[in-house]
Scaffold this active site. Structure first.
Site, PDB file in Angstrom:
ATOM      1  N   LEU A 137     -34.651  -9.828 -17.791  1.00 31.98           N
ATOM      2  CA  LEU A 137     -34.167 -10.519 -18.971  1.00 31.98           C
ATOM      3  C   LEU A 137     -32.668 -10.749 -18.820  1.00 31.98           C
ATOM      4  O   LEU A 137     -31.972  -9.923 -18.225  1.00 31.98           O
ATOM      5  CB  LEU A 137     -34.433  -9.693 -20.236  1.00 31.98           C
ATOM      6  CG  LEU A 137     -35.904  -9.415 -20.580  1.00 31.98           C
ATOM      7  CD1 LEU A 137     -35.988  -8.473 -21.778  1.00 31.98           C
ATOM      8  CD2 LEU A 137     -36.650 -10.704 -20.859  1.00 31.98           C
ATOM      9  N   ASP A 138     -32.180 -11.862 -19.366  1.00 36.31           N
ATOM     10  CA  ASP A 138     -30.744 -12.112 -19.367  1.00 36.31           C
ATOM     11  C   ASP A 138     -30.015 -10.950 -20.037  1.00 36.31           C
ATOM     12  O   ASP A 138     -30.588 -10.230 -20.866  1.00 36.31           O
ATOM     13  CB  ASP A 138     -30.421 -13.406 -20.129  1.00 36.31           C
ATOM     14  CG  ASP A 138     -30.925 -14.649 -19.421  1.00 36.31           C
ATOM     15  OD1 ASP A 138     -31.214 -14.561 -18.214  1.00 36.31           O
ATOM     16  OD2 ASP A 138     -31.027 -15.700 -20.080  1.00 36.31           O
ATOM     17  N   ARG A 139     -28.748 -10.802 -19.724  1.00 36.15           N
ATOM     18  CA  ARG A 139     -27.953  -9.686 -20.257  1.00 36.15           C
ATOM     19  C   ARG A 139     -28.060  -9.591 -21.782  1.00 36.15           C
ATOM     20  O   ARG A 139     -28.246  -8.510 -22.341  1.00 36.15           O
ATOM     21  CB  ARG A 139     -26.486  -9.849 -19.856  1.00 36.15           C
ATOM     22  CG  ARG A 139     -25.571  -8.715 -20.339  1.00 36.15           C
ATOM     23  CD  ARG A 139     -24.154  -8.892 -19.815  1.00 36.15           C
ATOM     24  NE  ARG A 139     -23.520 -10.038 -20.442  1.00 36.15           N
ATOM     25  CZ  ARG A 139     -22.836  -9.982 -21.594  1.00 36.15           C
ATOM     26  NH1 ARG A 139     -22.727  -8.828 -22.235  1.00 36.15           N
ATOM     27  NH2 ARG A 139     -22.282 -11.050 -22.097  1.00 36.15           N
ATOM     28  N   ASP A 140     -27.953 -10.725 -22.478  1.00 31.71           N
ATOM     29  CA  ASP A 140     -27.934 -10.698 -23.939  1.00 31.71           C
ATOM     30  C   ASP A 140     -29.320 -10.773 -24.569  1.00 31.71           C
ATOM     31  O   ASP A 140     -29.448 -10.658 -25.781  1.00 31.71           O
ATOM     32  CB  ASP A 140     -27.074 -11.851 -24.471  1.00 31.71           C
ATOM     33  CG  ASP A 140     -25.587 -11.625 -24.203  1.00 31.71           C
ATOM     34  OD1 ASP A 140     -25.211 -10.479 -23.909  1.00 31.71           O
ATOM     35  OD2 ASP A 140     -24.820 -12.601 -24.281  1.00 31.71           O
ATOM     36  N   THR A 141     -30.346 -10.986 -23.760  1.00 32.15           N
ATOM     37  CA  THR A 141     -31.711 -11.040 -24.290  1.00 32.15           C
ATOM     38  C   THR A 141     -32.289  -9.626 -24.364  1.00 32.15           C
ATOM     39  O   THR A 141     -32.177  -8.855 -23.417  1.00 32.15           O
ATOM     40  CB  THR A 141     -32.607 -11.920 -23.402  1.00 32.15           C
ATOM     41  OG1 THR A 141     -32.065 -13.243 -23.354  1.00 32.15           O
ATOM     42  CG2 THR A 141     -34.022 -11.983 -23.947  1.00 32.15           C
TER      43      THR A 141
END
Length: 314
Positions: A137-141
């Site tokens: 998952l993306d860092r902010d997801t």
């Protein structure tokens, strides 16, 4: 003492007279795994005795495969970061990743990543493996993802993912008012002026996203999404392409006055477990910053659909 990853079977009629090599091939043990077993400290046993892949099996034989120990990369350092473990067995972890944490280390976050936390957990619990993320998952997801506890397990789950057998449902909040449902089919590629940003472009990779509007607020909408492909930033790019960027996603046209990161959460995860031979399904509630969006005082909303199910059309 650290555990050694092993698999075992009892031979039935269908494999009588078959060589161990063919038996293991039929049970998804790859050539690369057999090479590791032979040259890196693994072992194959039949009825408690060492056997080669040429051994001819008989009904009732007990086969045991011990895989060689795995060693983490020296560049991956363990760090005592709490993990939200949704499910665990001897083969996998299902984790609920917190927002603002990368899945793997980066130049800016050498020791603050989910992988660093998993490696620390392994060392504390004598799990003899390195970190194998089935999906990232993306860092902010935030939200659910799978970690395999061994290379062979990772191989099987990665194969299932390529065959679209791992189903993921996301929740997001997007700018604008959406109703109904839609399938977005638009190729995604890297934007020429950026090493990070992606965009819809004719020469991009095939990508399909399904979305369903769940709740409409005064200026934004809560949506559920599922993917048939897993391109980098796919949901963020596709929703921005349709004119509904995610709240907080300043890279793709969103604003951060209501939330400081892209409002995206991996909410539901369903897959067939190849070792337990059954389907497992998990959900993870929205994190606090996204829950707050559901109770913004100045927002008027109505429930469009409390539950949703994507059906893939052939």
């Amino acid at each position: 003492m650290k555990q050694v990853f092993t698999l075992s079977w009892t031979v039935d009629n269908s494999f009588e007279g078959v060589a161990v090599r063919e038996f293991l091939k039929e049970h998804d043990i790859s050539k690369a795994s057999l090479t590791d077993i032979k040259f890196r400290g693994g072992a194959i046993e039949v009825n408690g005795k060492h056997a080669t892949v040429r051994y001819i099996l008989q009904k009732g034989d007990e086969i045991k495969v011990a895989f060689p120990p795995e060693k983490a990369s020296e560049s991956l350092l363990p760090r005592a970061i709490p993990l939200d473990i949704v499910y665990e067995d001897e083969y996998i972890l299902v984790l609920n990743k917190q927002p603002n944490m990368p899945s793997i280390p980066s130049r800016e976050h050498l020791t603050w990543s989910l992988s660093n936390a998993v490696l620390y957990y392994y060392e504390e619990n004598n799990i003899n493996s390195t970190v194998h993320l089935v999906n990232r998952l993306d860092r902010d997801t935030s939200g659910l993802l799978i970690v395999a506890k061994h290379r062979h397990v990772h191989y099987l789950f990665s194969k299932a993912q390529k065959e679209h057998e791992i189903k993921r449902v996301y929740r997001a909040f997007v700018h604008g008012k959406l109703v109904g449902k839609e399938t977005i089919e638009a190729p995604i590629g890297r934007k020429e002026s950026s090493i990070i940003e992606r965009e819809v472009r004719e020469d991009g990779q095939f990508a399909i996203t399904h979305y369903t509007a769940l709740r409409q607020y005064s200026s934004f909408t809560e949506v559920a999404l599922s993917l048939e492909t897993g391109r980098t930033h796919q949901i963020r790019v596709h929703m921005a392409y349709k004119g509904y960027p995610l709240l907080g996603d300043t890279l793709y046209g969103g604003t951060n006055h209501l939330i400081s990161r892209q409002a995206l959460h991996s909410y539901e995860l369903t897959f067939f477990h190849p070792f337990l031979q059954k389907t497992l399904s998990f959900t993870a509630p929205l994190p606090p910053d996204m829950q707050k969006l559901q109770i913004v005082k100045e927002s008027r909303f109505f429930l469009m659909k409390s539950d949703f199910l994507f059906t893939r059309s052939d």
